[in-house]
Design an enzyme around this catalytic site. Sequence first.
Site, PDB file in Angstrom:
ATOM      1  N   LYS A 169      -7.047   6.500  -0.299  1.00 10.51           N
ATOM      2  CA  LYS A 169      -6.212   5.395   0.175  1.00 10.51           C
ATOM      3  C   LYS A 169      -6.398   4.223  -0.753  1.00 10.51           C
ATOM      4  O   LYS A 169      -7.442   4.093  -1.401  1.00 10.51           O
ATOM      5  CB  LYS A 169      -6.624   4.981   1.590  1.00 10.51           C
TER       6      LYS A 169
HETATM    7  N1  GLU Z   1       0.663   6.609   3.991  1.00  8.33           N
HETATM    8  C1  GLU Z   1       1.012   7.842   4.639  1.00  8.33           C
HETATM    9  C2  GLU Z   1      -0.105   8.284   5.557  1.00  8.33           C
HETATM   10  O1  GLU Z   1      -0.901   7.484   6.024  1.00  8.33           O
HETATM   11  C3  GLU Z   1       1.454   8.910   3.654  1.00  8.33           C
HETATM   12  C4  GLU Z   1       0.441   9.305   2.619  1.00  8.33           C
HETATM   13  C5  GLU Z   1       0.998  10.247   1.556  1.00  8.33           C
HETATM   14  O2  GLU Z   1       2.126  10.671   1.654  1.00  8.33           O
HETATM   15  O3  GLU Z   1       0.245  10.510   0.621  1.00  8.33           O
HETATM   16  O4  GLU Z   1      -0.200   9.418   5.931  1.00  8.33           O
END
Ligand code: GLU
Length: 420
Positions: free
Chosen positions: A109
């Site tokens: 993240k």
């Molecule tokens: N931000 C989204 C999540 O929390 C998508 C993450 C992604 O597609 O890599 O799942």
Amino acid sequence: MSDKEEKFNPFEMAQSQFDLAAQYLDIDDGIKAKLRLPKRELTVNFPVRMDDGSLRMFTGHRVQYDITRGPAKGGIRYHPDVTLDEVRALAMWMTWKCAVVNIPYGGAKGGVVCNPKEMSDGELERLTRRFTSEIIMFISPESDIPAPDVNTTSQTMAWIMDTYSMTKGHSIPAVVTGKPVEIGGSLGRREATGRGVMFAAREAAHHLGVDLGEARVAVQGFGNVGSIGAELIQNELGSRIIAVSDSRGGITNPAGLDLSAVRQHKRETGSVVGYPEADTITNEELLELECEILVPAALEEVIHADNADRIRTRIISEGANGPTTPEADAILYDKGVFVVPDILANAGGVTVSYFEWVQDLQSFFWEEDEVNKNLEQIMVNSFADVLAVAQERNVNMRTAAYILAIGRVATATQLRGVYP
Ligand code: GLU
């Protein structure tokens, strides 16, 4: 800072969810200790030229939590309250999310401390490009693939893709997902998280015998996940959306909201609040409305020990990451509220990110129907897998999802062995 904010640490919350589930697994204590901590963390401080000519410093983080099952994967959020511990928690949740739907990724993240609502498009573009160049040694299609999250969009991903590609000297679409379709994005990715939240709610309703045609639904958050989730729940499941909200507050109409009119109102005024055919409520009140399906699709820790007892829904389908604290989970379980946890309910986004990455690597693009069909299959199968563990172990759906996910990551870790 209020008492609650001071006490709240999302990474401690993620670790305690982990500890709860890890008790059920027969895994080596050393491997458990490894899985409780992030693998790598990068914090960067960088300047951005603002529109008034001044330079302002910003801080950003990228955490790669685990890469045992494949490249690190996860979004980047822009928010004034971003902290390293929040990004750690979100990266840990991404690890379990990818494992629970069994796609070949680890978890990551990113976050930048900023308030995008007070920044111009030019400032956001310069911030995005500079942050990308600060973390460029960390990301690639093989190692770590960012995506949108809170307050970042397909445009943000286009700037990341362009900055990365310009540095390497050729176009590399697979370095991010959630891009515009015109530059290598996938059909269906924009709707994927909301669509997954809808499938999760549908599967839960079928399991509990809740009549979807009669169901009342409250949705907290009217961003990508909440607004599209609400629309799909209404259009595809035939349920009635009785309340929605955004960061400024909420609106309710027991007869049901006309979502396209609400969206139009938000486009014109910046908020759902003030929409004429509804009463105004707070975000807290929205969570406590009597309904059959509640979708928290905003930020972390909105359902906690102090309000869990007042929640009056049958099903919670978690569009947000980390909306429910462990204390609240226990209260909801005792009350008979069926919670489809974030790492399952909102996994549709990363699942279609995986499809996007596969399409980019092959330079071969799928029809939207194919994307949606494959997404549905993964969501339905994963829901059934988690439910089976919940029933077999007599635990709630969150702990069951963790048992399944941690088990998969632990097995991969054991098989690969510890280097050197
Ligand atoms: N931000 C989204 C999540 O929390 C998508 C993450 C992604 O597609 O890599 O799942």
